[in-house]
Design a protein around this motif. Structure first.
Motif, PDB file in Angstrom:
ATOM      1  N   SER A   1      -7.264  -2.397   6.943  1.00 54.02           N
ATOM      2  CA  SER A   1      -8.423  -1.841   6.243  1.00 54.02           C
ATOM      3  C   SER A   1      -8.275  -0.342   5.985  1.00 54.02           C
ATOM      4  O   SER A   1      -8.913   0.202   5.083  1.00 54.02           O
TER       5      SER A   1
ATOM      6  N   LEU B   1      -5.838  -5.986  -1.763  1.00 53.34           N
ATOM      7  CA  LEU B   1      -7.139  -6.524  -1.352  1.00 53.34           C
ATOM      8  C   LEU B   1      -6.927  -7.455  -0.173  1.00 53.34           C
ATOM      9  O   LEU B   1      -6.005  -8.274  -0.179  1.00 53.34           O
TER      10      LEU B   1
ATOM     11  N   SER C   1       0.826  -1.202   0.000  1.00 57.80           N
ATOM     12  CA  SER C   1       0.000   0.000   0.000  1.00 57.80           C
ATOM     13  C   SER C   1       0.867   1.261   0.000  1.00 57.80           C
ATOM     14  O   SER C   1       0.591   2.218  -0.731  1.00 57.80           O
TER      15      SER C   1
ATOM     16  N   THR D   1      -6.933  -1.214  -0.811  1.00 52.58           N
ATOM     17  CA  THR D   1      -7.839  -0.704  -1.846  1.00 52.58           C
ATOM     18  C   THR D   1      -9.242  -1.280  -1.703  1.00 52.58           C
ATOM     19  O   THR D   1     -10.234  -0.553  -1.766  1.00 52.58           O
ATOM     20  N   LYS D   2      -9.328  -2.621  -1.519  1.00 56.01           N
ATOM     21  CA  LYS D   2     -10.621  -3.294  -1.444  1.00 56.01           C
ATOM     22  C   LYS D   2     -10.605  -4.344  -0.337  1.00 56.01           C
ATOM     23  O   LYS D   2      -9.552  -4.882   0.020  1.00 56.01           O
TER      24      LYS D   2
ATOM     25  N   GLU E   1     -17.057   2.200   1.841  1.00 59.19           N
ATOM     26  CA  GLU E   1     -16.702   2.405   0.436  1.00 59.19           C
ATOM     27  C   GLU E   1     -15.712   1.372  -0.091  1.00 59.19           C
ATOM     28  O   GLU E   1     -15.506   1.264  -1.308  1.00 59.19           O
ATOM     29  N   LYS E   2     -15.127   0.586   0.794  1.00 62.69           N
ATOM     30  CA  LYS E   2     -14.118  -0.394   0.371  1.00 62.69           C
ATOM     31  C   LYS E   2     -14.618  -1.828   0.382  1.00 62.69           C
ATOM     32  O   LYS E   2     -14.051  -2.696  -0.289  1.00 62.69           O
TER      33      LYS E   2
END
Length: 369
Positions: free
Chosen positions: A135, A119, A112, A139-140, A155-156
């Protein structure tokens, strides 16, 4: 395409990772994978046997209260992140995947920070500490249960279910019964405390199996775990179990063909690890669940209660487990076909057999183009 995968400590983190890898390989046959774990975790044994490139990061999980040992572990964690950054820089991944366990922390954090899409896949109802921290950076997030979504940024997070092996779905009841010498037309109960076994379940089951000798219309497959097998078999024989008279009951140390066993199962007696529950629900198998009481964050009880609330399982807590309590629930369910069928339907509704495909699609959608 280069993909880093990390997760370890238990099979519940490793096998979902392998399933995701194999699913991505079906979509991108020339993808390059690098699996990062620790030298002391189960992944050090399992991953090389899967013929996947494997590297290690030296890190330990933190204790949940302040101790001098945590200072040493913090030092190892910092060194682990530095090594992880070197691995990421050298491998140059297009995306990084974490499936849980403290080992995936350094790799996903390093990825990251180096602007690699990331993910995490969280299997349990209550996330572990590592995934809660990650988290904020990834990204996801793909979660195995709807209940877990509340623990992550809205949102993730996406609800995908937990990835399961394709053979769990493809195995047939007749093949499973044949593999174990059972009658496919008879009710079958599968008892397993996980790959290493569960002492409490193994001992509580002995009087139940002795009583079951009188009722050959129901078949039992009891998987003790290798370490417990000799002791449990000795105790069963001492309690009056007679293998020659009970062809409908089998006590085995380990199963290398669990998908076939599940294919013939009408009721399971299990712990409540996320991977096992994902496989049970994918096949629509009702269960009596005895959560492991020492799991981090008590996540197994949370997993079990979610299935119970949906009508797919009955829960007996470890401290309440006795031959009498287990036998009572077992007799009730086996003697009421309509109730068992209703539980099976509820279990099937919870199943997410397409989870691995959905997660693979998420991974490829965020990978650097």
């Amino acid at each position: 395409m280069n993909i880093i995968v990390s997760g370890g400590g238990t099979g519940g983190h490793i096998y979902p990772a392998i399933t995701i890898i194999r699913t991505i390989q079906q979509r991108v046959p020339d993808a390059n994978f690098l699996y990062v774990g620790t030298s002391k975790g189960l992944e050090a044994d399992i991953i090389p046997k899967e013929h996947l490139p494997f590297e290690t990061v030296n890190i330990q999980g933190f204790e949940r209260h302040l101790t001098p040992d945590n200072i040493l572990r913090a030092g190892k964690a910092m060194a682990g992140v530095l090594k992880a950054m070197r691995i990421v820089q050298r491998f140059h991944p297009d995306v990084a995947i974490g499936t849980g366990g403290y080992v995936c922390g350094p790799i996903l954090l390093a990825s990251s920070l180096m602007h690699v899409p990331t993910l995490i896949q969280e299997q349990n109802v209550v996330p572990g500490i590592t995934n809660k921290i990650l988290s904020r950076f990834v990204t996801k997030i793909a979660v195995g249960t709807p209940e877990a979504m509340a623990h992550f940024p809205r949102e993730k997070v996406s609800y995908t279910g937990n990835p399961i092996r394709s053979e769990v779905l493809s195995a047939r009841r007749e093949d499973g019964a044949r593999a174990f010498g059972f009658d496919p037309a008879k009710q079958t109960v599968l008892i397993s405390g996980g790959s290493r076994g569960a002492l409490a379940i193994n001992r509580a089951v002995i009087p139940v199996l002795v009583e079951a000798m009188k009722h050959p219309q129901v078949q039992y497959l009891h998987v003790t775990g290798k370490a417990e097998y000799e002791d449990i078999l000795r105790r069963a024989l001492a309690a009056g179990f007679e293998p020659d008279r009970a062809k409908h009951i089998k006590i085995v140390p380990y199963l290398y063909n669990m998908p076939e066993a599940m294919a013939m199962t009408d009721l399971a007696i299990f712990r409540a690890g996320a991977t096992g529950l994902a496989e049970l629900t994918a096949r629509g198998i009702p269960a009596i669940l005895i959560p492991y009481p020492y799991a981090a964050e008590n996540h197994q009880e949370h997993n079990a209660r979610a299935l119970e609330a949906a009508g797919a399982a009955r829960v007996i807590l470890n401290q309440e487990l006795t031959p009498e309590s287990l036998g009572s629930v077992l007799t009730e369910l086996l003697s009421e076909p309509l109730k068992l069928r209703s539980m099976a339907e509820a279990s099937h509704r919870l199943g997410r057999p397409q989870a691995a495909a959905d997660i693979a699609d998420m991974v490829l959608s965020i990978a650097r183009k």
